[in-house]
Design a protein around this motif. Sequence first.
Motif, PDB file in Angstrom:
ATOM      1  N   GLY A   5       0.822  -1.200   0.000  1.00  0.00           N
ATOM      2  CA  GLY A   5       0.000   0.000   0.000  1.00  0.00           C
ATOM      3  C   GLY A   5       0.854   1.247   0.000  1.00  0.00           C
ATOM      4  O   GLY A   5       2.072   1.185   0.197  1.00  0.00           O
ATOM      5  N   ASP A   6       0.224   2.383  -0.249  1.00  0.00           N
ATOM      6  CA  ASP A   6       0.960   3.655  -0.252  1.00  0.00           C
ATOM      7  C   ASP A   6       0.607   4.535   0.940  1.00  0.00           C
ATOM      8  O   ASP A   6       1.027   5.688   1.008  1.00  0.00           O
ATOM      9  CB  ASP A   6       0.695   4.415  -1.557  1.00  0.00           C
ATOM     10  N   ASP A   7      -0.176   3.988   1.890  1.00  0.00           N
ATOM     11  CA  ASP A   7      -0.565   4.726   3.092  1.00  0.00           C
ATOM     12  C   ASP A   7       0.173   4.118   4.290  1.00  0.00           C
ATOM     13  O   ASP A   7      -0.249   3.090   4.839  1.00  0.00           O
ATOM     14  CB  ASP A   7      -2.075   4.655   3.295  1.00  0.00           C
ATOM     15  N   THR A   8       1.270   4.747   4.671  1.00  0.00           N
ATOM     16  CA  THR A   8       2.108   4.210   5.750  1.00  0.00           C
ATOM     17  C   THR A   8       1.338   4.078   7.061  1.00  0.00           C
ATOM     18  O   THR A   8       1.486   3.093   7.794  1.00  0.00           O
ATOM     19  CB  THR A   8       3.336   5.114   5.972  1.00  0.00           C
ATOM     20  N   ALA A   9       0.514   5.078   7.368  1.00  0.00           N
ATOM     21  CA  ALA A   9      -0.250   5.063   8.617  1.00  0.00           C
ATOM     22  C   ALA A   9      -1.204   3.871   8.664  1.00  0.00           C
ATOM     23  O   ALA A   9      -1.328   3.197   9.705  1.00  0.00           O
ATOM     24  CB  ALA A   9      -1.019   6.373   8.768  1.00  0.00           C
ATOM     25  N   LYS A  10      -1.882   3.592   7.564  1.00  0.00           N
ATOM     26  CA  LYS A  10      -2.812   2.469   7.518  1.00  0.00           C
ATOM     27  C   LYS A  10      -2.080   1.130   7.636  1.00  0.00           C
ATOM     28  O   LYS A  10      -2.574   0.186   8.253  1.00  0.00           O
ATOM     29  CB  LYS A  10      -3.610   2.516   6.211  1.00  0.00           C
TER      30      LYS A  10
END
Length: 275
Positions: A5-10
């Motif tokens: 994914g490209d959402d580090t927080a998620k």
Amino acid sequence: MIVIGDDTAKIEELQKRLASEFEMKDLGCLKYFLRVEVTRSKHGLFLSQRKYVMYPLVDTGMLDCKPADTPIVENHNLGVYVDKVPTNQERYQRLVGRFIYLSLTRPDIAYVVSVASQFMHSPNDDHMAAAMRILSYLKFAPGRGLLFKKNGHLDLEGYTNADYAGNITYRHSTAVTWRSKKQNVVSWSSAKSEYRGITQGSAFEITNNPVQHDRTKHVEVDQHFIKEKLEHKLISILFVPSSEQLADMLTHVVSKCRFEDSLDKLGIIDIYAPT
């Protein structure tokens, strides 16, 4: 487990939730998974099975064999013949099974593996010789793999193709969809083979020429499915000349020159080869 994914927080949130339920460890960036090696660079993502190639070479005593620059000879004529000498079935099946797994990152052997896998239940000496040829080819460039380049866009381009009655035993065709596969029925034409193979309008002339439709009623279901997608602009079909047809090497034997040219265009490279 591979998390992409490209959402580090998620991603971090998912890892914490998984860790609360299961005993797990973050191994960092993906480097090796199920015997597939992953290498990153500024050019993109490279997948290979360099280490796995060594297993069949060692098991068969072919590690010191003379390398071959193509995986199969032209005009191979492999088929089922009653007068041929049978070979060790278990050994043949184990070897071809490894080739099938190797083709995950080696589409350059996809066609010959699809041919070899047709004789799993009654292999003969000719089939085993073809399998040994694949080993010699793997020895030629064990580090080859797939490079997924950074192109700056997410446009999807696909090539589809089918031979016509290429199987000399049953006259079935081989079509390319998401893999190279022998069809289970005999097609009356190359156009029908292609429609059956991917249902995406590979037969360019028929799809775009309504005058021809009455002559090809045996493919009308696939044809109308394709036309519907064209009308809704979900797909776009372009003519591909033979010299640029990347799917050719997945359905039949091509010349050495065409084969090597297709390797580069398909992103099949060897980052471990000496420069």
